[in-house]
Design an enzyme around this catalytic site. Structure first.
Site, short mmCIF file in Angstrom:
data_model
loop_
_atom_site.label_atom_id
_atom_site.label_comp_id
_atom_site.label_asym_id
_atom_site.label_seq_id
_atom_site.Cartn_x
_atom_site.Cartn_y
_atom_site.Cartn_z
N CYS A 13 12.21 75.80 -67.18
CA CYS A 13 11.81 74.93 -66.08
C CYS A 13 13.04 74.40 -65.33
O CYS A 13 12.92 73.47 -64.53
CB CYS A 13 10.95 73.78 -66.58
SG CYS A 13 11.74 72.73 -67.82
N CYS A 71 5.81 63.89 -54.17
CA CYS A 71 5.82 65.30 -53.74
C CYS A 71 6.85 65.43 -52.62
O CYS A 71 6.51 65.39 -51.43
CB CYS A 71 4.45 65.73 -53.28
SG CYS A 71 3.20 65.71 -54.58
N GLN A 122 1.46 72.96 -70.65
CA GLN A 122 1.89 73.05 -69.26
C GLN A 122 0.91 72.31 -68.35
O GLN A 122 -0.30 72.36 -68.55
CB GLN A 122 1.99 74.51 -68.82
CG GLN A 122 3.00 75.33 -69.61
CD GLN A 122 4.42 75.08 -69.14
OE1 GLN A 122 4.69 74.22 -68.32
NE2 GLN A 122 5.36 75.85 -69.68
N CYS A 128 3.31 56.88 -51.59
CA CYS A 128 3.79 57.73 -52.68
C CYS A 128 4.56 58.89 -52.08
O CYS A 128 4.04 59.60 -51.21
CB CYS A 128 2.62 58.25 -53.52
SG CYS A 128 3.12 59.40 -54.84
#
Length: 383
Positions: free
Chosen positions: A342, A18, A219, A15
């Site tokens: 954002c 991130c 959020q 993965c």
């Protein structure tokens, strides 16, 4: 390889969501702050009143209050995580970003998939039923569990075994089925079937209690969301408006925090479910605020001149508020705007369309650690 957060999935290459995980966390925060300063520098107030507040950090891990799990594999061995078009499903039940209540719950939910015989959806073959598991954790550790299904075929079996799931997962307070029949990369569909009496998940924050219905937005980072609401409320109190609109209000976070005796507060949100959540939160807390289900831009443009408030809060999606609402704010006479964004790029674009409104306060809040994403809060004042 040294990572900002220990993650064996990233280290093994399974993965890479991130994208900044290999950067030291302090460097991540500084880079986001510098990028936002650069984008917004042309719009800062010219005098000494403009203040750039130090960025708000996030916990390094365990901060995500929502797990959005793609379900693949088989009934006997379900995989909860992400979908890789090359390798297939990647199981991320122990993702270190997730709140510990989510990590503890996901193995039980995987066992429930097997027990109830819910066939995971096969993306390539377009067969099967269970597409996603969406699990939200409250600050108290209570859970909302949503099964996103292709059809109602498995609903009866889910109901049949729900007592077992409650016994194994007593923190689960809200359970629902969402129907998403389209073979598209869409997380959820419009139809929701709530299974049980509880309709909302209670989110007890430091200064307000919010109620989330299954299709309500909140959020993803509770700690940083709390800091965001607190900072916005400070800035609202600084200018002390007698009337306030919260456009794109969602479940009413900004409006409910900013409400005060004698202040007329109106929240506007296109989602009927979110408005119902906000109304419930206001009623339960004794807060004086009105919430309207409407398009934010349409509501503002349709307002009579005498209804224009002293301050407007906007919290739009990544695309920003757009030309029409920016132009309305520019010409409306509104004295102050609190803009929570954002996406600093679209924020800068919107500010360019509002030259009379200058940035008086600004702060980056790290809502999404280990990625390029962020939240930036600004207080605008008419020059």
């Amino acid at each position: 390889m040294s990572l900002a957060l220990d993650c064996h999935h990233f280290a093994a290459g399974r993965c890479r969501s991130c994208t900044w995980l290999e950067r030291p966390y302090d460097d991540q925060l500084a880079a986001k702050d510098e990028a936002c300063r650069g984008l917004l520098a042309p719009y800062l107030a010219a005098d000494a009143s403009a203040v750039w507040v130090a960025p708000e950090p996030s916990p390094r891990g365990g901060f995500r209050n929502k797990a959005k799990m793609v379900v693949t594999g088989t009934v006997e061995e379900p995989v909860l995580g992400i979908w890789d078009p090359v390798t297939g499903g990647v199981d991320l039940r122990d993702c270190p970003l997730h709140d510990r209540a989510l990590v503890a719950a996901l193995p039980t939910l995987a066992a429930f998939v097997t027990r109830a015989g819910i066939t995971p959806y096969d993306i390539a073959a377009r067969r099967g039923e269970l597409k996603h598991l969406l699990v939200t954790a409250s600050p108290d550790g209570e859970l909302m569990v949503r099964f996103v299904l292709r059809s109602t075929e498995a609903v009866g079996r889910i109901r049949k075994h729900l007592a077992w799931l409650h016994s194994e997962l007593p923190a689960m307070t809200v359970t629902s089925v969402n129907l998403q029949p389209e073979p598209k990369a869409v997380l959820e569909g419009p139809e929701e079937i709530v299974l049980g009496e509880a309709q909302t998940l209670t989110m007890r924050l430091a200064e307000a209690t919010l109620h989330l219905r299954p299709q309500s937005f909140f959020q993803t980072n509770t700690a940083v969301a709390t800091a965001l609401y607190r900072r916005a409320t400070e800035w609202v109190e600084e200018v002390a408006p007698s009337s306030l609109w919260d456009l794109y209000c969602g479940v009413g976070g900004f409006a409910l925090h900013a409400a005060a005796p004698g202040r007329r507060v109106t929240g506007v949100e296109v989602s009927v479910e979110a408005v119902a959540s906000a109304q419930q939160s206001a009623g339960g807390s004794g807060v004086e605020a009105m919430f309207v289900a409407a398009d934010a831009t349409g509501y503002a443009l349709g307002a009579a001149a005498e209804d224009v408030p002293d301050l407007v809060v906007v919290n739009p999606p990544r695309r920003g508020i757009g030309e029409d609402l920016s132009c309305w704010l520019e010409t409306s006479g509104v004295r102050h705007v609190v803009y929570s964004s954002c996406n600093a790029t679209t924020l800068a674009r919107d500010l360019a369309a509002m030259p009379s409104l200058r940035v008086r306060r600004a702060q980056v809040l790290d809502m999404f650690p280990h990625t390029t994403h962020h939240e930036v809060l600004t207080l605008l004042e008419r020059a």
